[in-house]
Each structure stands twice: as structure tokens, then as C-alpha cells.
Design a protein around this motif. Sequence first.
Motif, PDB file in Angstrom:
ATOM      1  N   GLY A  51       0.804  -1.201   0.000  1.00  0.00           N
ATOM      2  CA  GLY A  51       0.000   0.000   0.000  1.00  0.00           C
ATOM      3  C   GLY A  51       0.844   1.260   0.000  1.00  0.00           C
ATOM      4  O   GLY A  51       2.054   1.254  -0.082  1.00  0.00           O
ATOM      5  N   ALA A  52       0.129   2.394   0.108  1.00  0.00           N
ATOM      6  CA  ALA A  52       0.804   3.677   0.069  1.00  0.00           C
ATOM      7  C   ALA A  52       1.545   3.937   1.359  1.00  0.00           C
ATOM      8  O   ALA A  52       1.123   3.543   2.432  1.00  0.00           O
ATOM      9  N   SER A  53       2.686   4.630   1.246  1.00  0.00           N
ATOM     10  CA  SER A  53       3.471   5.012   2.407  1.00  0.00           C
ATOM     11  C   SER A  53       3.447   6.519   2.531  1.00  0.00           C
ATOM     12  O   SER A  53       3.154   7.230   1.569  1.00  0.00           O
ATOM     13  N   PRO A  54       3.759   7.037   3.722  1.00  0.00           N
ATOM     14  CA  PRO A  54       3.782   8.480   3.877  1.00  0.00           C
ATOM     15  C   PRO A  54       4.720   9.123   2.865  1.00  0.00           C
ATOM     16  O   PRO A  54       5.829   8.658   2.645  1.00  0.00           O
ATOM     17  N   LEU A  55       4.266  10.190   2.246  1.00  0.00           N
ATOM     18  CA  LEU A  55       5.045  10.833   1.206  1.00  0.00           C
ATOM     19  C   LEU A  55       5.901  11.944   1.802  1.00  0.00           C
ATOM     20  O   LEU A  55       5.537  12.579   2.794  1.00  0.00           O
ATOM     21  N   PRO A  56       7.072  12.206   1.209  1.00  0.00           N
ATOM     22  CA  PRO A  56       7.938  13.248   1.737  1.00  0.00           C
ATOM     23  C   PRO A  56       7.332  14.625   1.528  1.00  0.00           C
ATOM     24  O   PRO A  56       6.542  14.840   0.613  1.00  0.00           O
ATOM     25  N   SER A  57       7.684  15.553   2.389  1.00  0.00           N
ATOM     26  CA  SER A  57       7.173  16.919   2.256  1.00  0.00           C
ATOM     27  C   SER A  57       8.334  17.852   1.933  1.00  0.00           C
ATOM     28  O   SER A  57       9.294  17.956   2.699  1.00  0.00           O
ATOM     29  N   SER A  58       8.256  18.508   0.806  1.00  0.00           N
ATOM     30  CA  SER A  58       9.223  19.509   0.395  1.00  0.00           C
ATOM     31  C   SER A  58      10.668  19.087   0.621  1.00  0.00           C
ATOM     32  O   SER A  58      11.395  19.664   1.432  1.00  0.00           O
ATOM     33  N   PRO A  59      11.135  18.058  -0.085  1.00  0.00           N
ATOM     34  CA  PRO A  59      12.519  17.637   0.100  1.00  0.00           C
ATOM     35  C   PRO A  59      13.480  18.738  -0.328  1.00  0.00           C
ATOM     36  O   PRO A  59      13.202  19.520  -1.224  1.00  0.00           O
ATOM     37  N   SER A  60      14.607  18.811   0.346  1.00  0.00           N
ATOM     38  CA  SER A  60      15.591  19.832   0.007  1.00  0.00           C
ATOM     39  C   SER A  60      16.164  19.571  -1.373  1.00  0.00           C
ATOM     40  O   SER A  60      16.078  18.471  -1.904  1.00  0.00           O
ATOM     41  N   ALA A  61      16.769  20.598  -1.934  1.00  0.00           N
ATOM     42  CA  ALA A  61      17.229  20.520  -3.317  1.00  0.00           C
ATOM     43  C   ALA A  61      18.246  19.407  -3.535  1.00  0.00           C
ATOM     44  O   ALA A  61      18.365  18.884  -4.641  1.00  0.00           O
ATOM     45  N   ARG A  62      18.998  19.047  -2.495  1.00  0.00           N
ATOM     46  CA  ARG A  62      20.013  18.014  -2.659  1.00  0.00           C
ATOM     47  C   ARG A  62      19.686  16.774  -1.848  1.00  0.00           C
ATOM     48  O   ARG A  62      20.554  15.990  -1.511  1.00  0.00           O
ATOM     49  N   SER A  63      18.434  16.585  -1.494  1.00  0.00           N
ATOM     50  CA  SER A  63      18.034  15.391  -0.762  1.00  0.00           C
ATOM     51  C   SER A  63      18.120  14.176  -1.676  1.00  0.00           C
ATOM     52  O   SER A  63      18.092  14.310  -2.908  1.00  0.00           O
ATOM     53  N   PRO A  64      18.222  12.960  -1.112  1.00  0.00           N
ATOM     54  CA  PRO A  64      18.275  11.762  -1.969  1.00  0.00           C
ATOM     55  C   PRO A  64      17.103  11.682  -2.940  1.00  0.00           C
ATOM     56  O   PRO A  64      17.285  11.323  -4.111  1.00  0.00           O
ATOM     57  N   LEU A  65      15.912  12.027  -2.493  1.00  0.00           N
ATOM     58  CA  LEU A  65      14.740  11.919  -3.365  1.00  0.00           C
ATOM     59  C   LEU A  65      14.779  12.947  -4.489  1.00  0.00           C
ATOM     60  O   LEU A  65      14.517  12.618  -5.654  1.00  0.00           O
ATOM     61  N   SER A  66      15.114  14.189  -4.152  1.00  0.00           N
ATOM     62  CA  SER A  66      15.148  15.220  -5.194  1.00  0.00           C
ATOM     63  C   SER A  66      16.239  14.940  -6.216  1.00  0.00           C
ATOM     64  O   SER A  66      16.100  15.296  -7.398  1.00  0.00           O
ATOM     65  N   ARG A  67      17.328  14.305  -5.794  1.00  0.00           N
ATOM     66  CA  ARG A  67      18.391  13.947  -6.731  1.00  0.00           C
ATOM     67  C   ARG A  67      17.974  12.759  -7.600  1.00  0.00           C
ATOM     68  O   ARG A  67      18.356  12.662  -8.767  1.00  0.00           O
ATOM     69  N   ALA A  68      17.195  11.836  -7.020  1.00  0.00           N
ATOM     70  CA  ALA A  68      16.793  10.648  -7.767  1.00  0.00           C
ATOM     71  C   ALA A  68      15.702  10.937  -8.795  1.00  0.00           C
ATOM     72  O   ALA A  68      15.635  10.271  -9.835  1.00  0.00           O
TER      73      ALA A  68
END
Length: 316
Positions: free
Chosen positions: A5-22
Motif C-alpha cells: 500500500g501507500a506510504s507516507p510521502l515526503p514533504s518539500s525535500p531539500s534541493a540536494r536530498s536523496p529523493l530530489s536527486r533521484a
Amino acid sequence: MAETGASPLPSSPSARSPLSRAEPFVWLTARVLEQRRFAYHFLEGSSAAADAVETALAAYRNEDDGYGHALEPDLRGPVSQPLHTGHALRVLDSIGRCSGQRVERVCRYLTAVSTPEGALPAVHPSQRDYPHAPFVPIVDDPPSELLATGPVVGLLHRNEVWHAWLFRATDFCWAAVESLKTSHPYEIEAAVAFLDGVPDRSRARVAADRLGRLVREQRLAVLDPGREDDYPVAPGYAPGEHHFPYDYAKVPESLARSWFTDEEMSHALGHLENEQQEDGGWPVNWRQWAPGTALEARPMVTIEALRTLRAYGRPL
């Protein structure tokens, strides 16, 4: 146990966070299926996003209700294979859709391709007519493999799927897991996937404790990432194809989590964070044999790395 199922989604990741880079890496390189999975797990998490994943996955399904078309990149061509089909079930499980008629149909395919023991071969001989990784053996009468059977059986049990195919396949997995005296990392991962889902939890805990001792005795997990080269690589694996605690305990609830101390797991997760490349994706560490397979596999590895880090509470 694996996430559903769905998992909690990130909120406003920083510009160099792992998610924003991926994210740009995924949009630049991934197949439609992995793009849809990324959107579901990290951007939307909605029912509509799950529908989109299921629609993309359907493109890999064949008339025999198995999955093919290089869903697992190391097996090319259109034909259905147990490894493709197991991957499809994991995708359905991750979006909370591993149930109903779609899974009943998959179980009919599993029944059709099973060995006389009622379990799955890793690769059906029909793959011989199509390109495949040179480290994947194709034989006329393939044996039952825990590698292919264990994850499927564990996942179906955890989703409370009941089908006649499961009875003999479950017996095969118990016998295979409880008889292991030596092993290799991918087989241990398959055993853990079985044990994390099988209904007999007491028996599963006993089996998992024994496997944990085996993993440590045979040094099948790198416990000190700073001394990675001191750990052996399993025969037939690529140079540097090491496995870490998070490869076995993909989520904290896994039985394999108890194999490792908090310090060992923390060091391993730090290593996983540091493995993210400049382009935002994570590397493939198994043997690469064609340019396209590496390109297709890296977004898959990237999504799983992000899911693992999130499962352990690492900031994304």
C-alpha cells in the motif's frame, strides 16, 4: 515484511536530498513502469497512481497469465518466466493489489510451469530462443529453485492468497530452507522473503535464527563497509558484488533484522546513502552483459534503495 500500500510521502525535500536527486534520474532513464512506481511511492500514493502502475505492468503480461518482455532485464524476449512473474507479484504487492482474480490467474501460470515437486524453476527452457544473461543457465529439465519459489510463496501467504499451488510449493520451501548448510546471498534473500510471509511464525523464527547464524559464520553480509574488500564474494558473482544487512532485512519488521546490531545496520544504511551517484541513481553491482540491461536495472535499484531508506526512517 515487505511494504504494502501507500506510504507516507515526503514533504518539500531539500534541493540536494536523496529523493530530489533521484527524481530527474528516474524521469531521464526509467521505463514507464518504474516511472509510474516512482510516482506512486514518492510523489502521489493515490489510488489513481496505483491504477497507473497496474496498467503499466499489464503490458508485460502474456496470454498464459505469466509475465515476460524483459520485466526482469537479464531475461530478454516475450516469453513468460517465473522470475518475471515473481517480480510482477512484488510490484502488485507494493501497491496493495496482490489479490483477486489477477492473482488467481497468476497462480494458474505458476501451476503450469512448476516442476514435479510443485515448485518453480528459476528459468523455463522457453528462454533458450531469446537473449539472456550468460550467467543464467538454460536446461531442458530445470530443477526446483528456492530462489524463484521462496519470494512468491511468502508474498502470497502474506497477502492471504489461497490456491492449491501453494500447498506443495510451501512444503518445498520449508524443506529447502531448513536443509541449507551453505548458501549464497540471493538464496538467503529468497529464504527470508519466504519466512517473512509464511503463516507458521514460530517455525519461521526458528529457521530465521539458524539462517542468521549461517550468514554471519559464512560472512555473507558486509558488516563493516569500510573494509568491504575483506569480505568474500560468492562464486559466480561479479567482482565487488557484496551484500549488506539491508539486502536481507529490507524493512525493520523482517525476521532478518535481528541478525544485525543497531550499529551494523546504521553503518550499512549510511553506506547505502553514500552509494547514490552523481546522476541521482544508485549503481547496479551484479554482472552487466549488455548496455540496455544496466540502463533498465538502475531505476529499479534506485526505487528499492529509496524505499529501504524510508522504511528505516532515513530522511529523503
